[in-house]
Design a protein around this motif. Structure first.
Motif, PDB file in Angstrom:
ATOM      1  N   ALA A 174      32.722  42.314  40.408  1.00 53.60           N
ATOM      2  CA  ALA A 174      33.816  43.283  40.312  1.00 53.60           C
ATOM      3  C   ALA A 174      33.309  44.660  39.907  1.00 53.60           C
ATOM      4  N   LEU A 175      32.286  44.701  39.034  1.00 50.56           N
ATOM      5  CA  LEU A 175      31.770  46.002  38.603  1.00 50.56           C
ATOM      6  C   LEU A 175      31.097  46.715  39.777  1.00 50.56           C
ATOM      7  N   THR A 228      35.387  37.992  36.678  1.00 52.22           N
ATOM      8  CA  THR A 228      35.422  39.422  36.999  1.00 52.22           C
ATOM      9  C   THR A 228      35.817  40.251  35.781  1.00 52.22           C
ATOM     10  N   VAL A 229      36.504  39.622  34.814  1.00 54.52           N
ATOM     11  CA  VAL A 229      36.939  40.378  33.638  1.00 54.52           C
ATOM     12  C   VAL A 229      35.726  40.870  32.842  1.00 54.52           C
ATOM     13  N   ALA A 273      33.509  42.547  33.831  1.00 49.33           N
ATOM     14  CA  ALA A 273      33.265  43.941  34.214  1.00 49.33           C
ATOM     15  C   ALA A 273      33.761  44.889  33.126  1.00 49.33           C
ATOM     16  N   ALA A 274      34.773  44.461  32.365  1.00 52.52           N
ATOM     17  CA  ALA A 274      35.352  45.316  31.328  1.00 52.52           C
ATOM     18  C   ALA A 274      34.348  45.652  30.233  1.00 52.52           C
TER      19      ALA A 274
END
Lengths: 224, 296
Positions: free
Chosen positions: A177-178, A166-167, A169-170
């Motif tokens: 997650a995005l 999910t990170v 998404a950053a």
């Protein structure tokens, strides 16, 4: 309440498919990188051991977000490394995999190393006393026992990796997650339903992995 | 030095090790050379990109130190709320009554299965809709909510493992002198479990500190990592800034990790306690052991 699923506006399955792909590619990559690192950390060459220890301690204490954003801002935008990706989407995906591999490899390495440490020294001594060569000791005696001991820790690393995707998404990789970020902003009235759907998705991804590999770990464990 | 894998090296093995070392140095040197020349090409090695961190105190007082403080603040608050909550959940999971044990177990497993970033996003939306929290502190609230929900579940597992790691004689002895279940838990088991799980709790703080970085990049929390945008906007030194920020994280987390393992060694050695220690890796649970994966 769940009309946002029918509206066709959101590609829920597509987003989770990206999550699954990120997980699979990163899992394969981190397994290879983790084996290399573990090989360095248990090798008889002091320099390799030193490098392995330094890498693991440095990377494990860096937030994954820093690594992935570093890949995006540092490698891609500043140094123009695109990893062979031609579009923004492709490059972002590959950079995210790179960051995840660099990070997760350290945990794979530590799991493998703890597996080698569970093998009693007497096993290798007995094998040497029988006249087995180093290669035979490694492949016939130590590694089979070590691998069977690390199924459960590796399963935990895989589950953590699934959640860590999910990170990505950053840096704008279109994974679960995005999409959730977008949906909780647009579908405010159905917040709990949106969260429930995404939570369910991750429970469905991680629970079977944990149960299956936990069962495998029990079956193959070396009884001492 | 006897390892499972090799004996103490003799003269031939030593010579071979030197050759491997040489090959490694050459390979590492080539990669480093390639990376440095690439950075040199893009002017990332210029002195003015790196010297501000030494010569310009403002970069620390305006950006890095406030960012670090925000990171530590979010981590500390989350830890302070998550520990009691996690202790309650952990003890609840050990309850003799199925109507307590089963729902608590479900809650713990649920929040452990969800990525912490999703919990933060959910928390943020929750505050937008159902509270009057002003928008400048909302990121902090959202990050803490996500961290608390996730880490309370993780700490519950640590507490459970801590209590289960105690010798069963402790419970038997408490029963023998006529303590009730609640008294056994409060006076005998929990105090010992707390000592046993201290190292695991300190390691968990590392995971929490690392996870605050998510809040900076996706929710707009002004923590350490988010400072990279402002610093590189002022000094246009993306790579140097990211390297310095990463080093600060490494220094803080490495100190915590070292402290945790020092504590663990001390507790294992001490003869006063039961000798039970829940290490970072062995919060013996079937599903994801938190520190086994290290969070984000």
């Amino acid at each position: 309440m769940f009309d946002f699923l029918d509206s066709g506006q959101y590609d829920l399955l597509g987003a989770f498919w990206v999550t699954v792909q990120l997980t699979l590619y990163s899992a394969a990559g981190s397994l290879i990188w983790g084996i290399v690192l573990a090989g360095m950390r248990v090798s008889p060459v002091p320099l390799l051991r030193g490098f392995g220890t330094a890498y693991v301690n440095l990377v494990r204490n860096t937030p994954l977000t820093v690594l992935i954003i570093g890949c995006s801002l540092g490698l891609s935008q500043t140094l123009d490394i695109s990893l062979g990706g031609s579009t923004f989407k492709e490059t972002g995906f590959r950079l995210a995999v790179l960051g995840l591999v660099a990070y997760t490899g350290t945990f794979v390495c530590e799991a493998l190393r703890s597996g080698i440490n569970t093998v009693p020294v007497g096993q290798a001594e007995a094998a040497r006393a029988l006249g087995l060569s180093f290669f035979q000791v490694l492949t016939l005696i130590v590694l089979p026992q070590a691998f069977r001991a690390v199924v459960a820790p590796l399963a935990n690393v895989l589950i953590a990796l699934t959640k860590n995707t999910t990170v990505a998404a950053a840096i704008g990789v279109a994974e679960a997650a995005l999409l959730m970020k977008e949906m909780v902003e647009n579908e405010a009235q159905a917040l709990f339903a949106v969260f429930g759907v995404f939570a369910l998705g991750f429970v469905l991804l991680t629970l079977p992995t944990g149960l299956l590999l936990g069962w495998v770990a029990k079956r193959v464990a070396v009884k001492r | 030095m006897t390892s499972v894998l090799y004996d103490t090296p003799g003269p031939r093995a030593k010579a071979r090790n030197w050759i491997y070392s040489g090959i490694f140095v050459v390979a590492f040197g080539l990669v480093a050379w390639w990376a440095l020349s690439l950075m040199g090409e893009k002017n990332q090695l210029d002195a003015d990109k790196w010297t501000p961190f030494v010569t310009d105190g403002q970069i620390w007082t305006t950006f890095l130190i406030p960012g670090l403080l925000e990171t530590l603040k979010a981590g500390a608050i989350a830890m302070v709320i998550a520990i009691p909550l996690g202790a309650l959940l952990g003890i609840g999971r050990l309850s003799d009554h199925a109507w307590v044990r089963v729902p608590v177990g479900a809650v713990v497993e649920f929040f452990r299965a969800i990525p912490v970033l999703m919990l933060m996003l959910f928390g943020s939306a929750l505050f937008v809709q159902f509270s009057t929290v002003s928008s400048d502190v909302r990121p902090l609230y959202a990050v803490i909510t996500g961290l608390v929900l996730y880490n309370a579940a993780v700490i519950a597992e640590i507490v459970r493992a801590g209590v289960l790691s105690l010798p069963s004689g402790q419970t038997d002895a408490a029963k023998a002198i006529g303590m009730r279940k609640g008294q056994t838990m409060v006076y005998v088991l929990v105090p010992q479990a707390v000592t046993a799980m201290l190292p695991a709790l300190v390691s968990q703080l590392v995971v929490i500190l690392k996870d605050t970085a998510l809040g900076g990049s996706l929710l707009g929390l002004g923590e350490l990592l988010s400072m990279n945008r402002q610093i590189s906007a002022n000094y246009s030194n993306t790579i140097a800034t990211l390297v310095v920020i990463a080093l600060i994280y490494i220094a803080v987390n490495f100190a915590l990790t070292t402290f945790a393992s020092w504590l663990e060694g001390r507790l294992r050695k001490s003869t006063k306690g039961s000798g039970a220690v829940v290490g970072a890796g062995d919060a013996a649970a079937p599903a994801a052991v938190p520190t086994g994966g290290g969070g984000a």
